[in-house]
Motif scaffolding. Sequence first.
Motif, short mmCIF file in Angstrom:
data_model
loop_
_atom_site.label_atom_id
_atom_site.label_comp_id
_atom_site.label_asym_id
_atom_site.label_seq_id
_atom_site.Cartn_x
_atom_site.Cartn_y
_atom_site.Cartn_z
N UNK A 1 0.82 -1.22 0.00
CA UNK A 1 0.00 0.00 0.00
C UNK A 1 0.85 1.26 0.00
N UNK A 2 1.09 1.84 -1.17
CA UNK A 2 1.82 3.10 -1.18
C UNK A 2 0.92 4.23 -0.71
N UNK A 3 1.52 5.16 0.01
CA UNK A 3 0.78 6.34 0.43
C UNK A 3 1.15 7.50 -0.49
N UNK A 4 1.16 8.69 0.01
CA UNK A 4 1.45 9.89 -0.75
C UNK A 4 2.86 9.82 -1.34
N UNK A 5 3.01 10.17 -2.58
CA UNK A 5 4.30 10.21 -3.28
C UNK A 5 5.03 8.88 -3.29
N UNK A 6 4.30 7.78 -3.27
CA UNK A 6 4.92 6.47 -3.36
C UNK A 6 5.63 6.00 -2.11
N UNK A 7 5.43 6.68 -1.00
CA UNK A 7 6.06 6.25 0.25
C UNK A 7 5.14 5.23 0.91
N UNK A 8 5.68 4.06 1.18
CA UNK A 8 4.88 2.97 1.70
C UNK A 8 4.66 3.11 3.20
N UNK A 9 3.61 2.46 3.67
CA UNK A 9 3.22 2.58 5.07
C UNK A 9 4.33 2.15 6.01
N UNK A 10 5.02 1.04 5.71
CA UNK A 10 6.08 0.60 6.62
C UNK A 10 7.29 1.54 6.59
#
Length: 156
Positions: free
Chosen positions: A130-139
């Motif tokens: 699950x990528x979040x904003x700007x491709x930064x993943x949750x972990x």
Amino acid sequence: MKYTDESPHLLDERDELMFPHARIASRATNFLIDGFFCFLIAWGINALYVRWLRPQLPDPSLFDHSLWMYVFLATLYSAYYLFLESATGGRTIGKYFTGTCALRHNGSPLGFKDAVRRSIARLFPLTPLLPLVNGIFLHDRATSTCVVALEKDLTK
């Protein structure tokens, strides 16, 4: 610039990472390659279990439940990432292939504690996907780390 363990720091004069964040395609390739190697390790351990350990158990059906399989796979998955990321400063087999590396947000290589936090964060369902904003993943966000492109990506 190519990252090495002897790099003095990975931040420029504005305290920004000198390397771009890894592309989503690179992250997906990392996930698939590392998953394949986890599968190979699990297959090997299972072969050893079936061949040598299982016949020695008084009640072999005890370990035939899916809960044991989940615990085994979750432990193996975490141990794979923990060992490789802590031993190499943030790289796994998949990251070597794609030319990426996990770093702290301040640009320094991962330490053992960072690798532990990343390994635990990956255990939550769908976290690595699950990528979040700007491709930064949750972990990555939960552990204050990021994955950056260090060199030419072989997936392009």
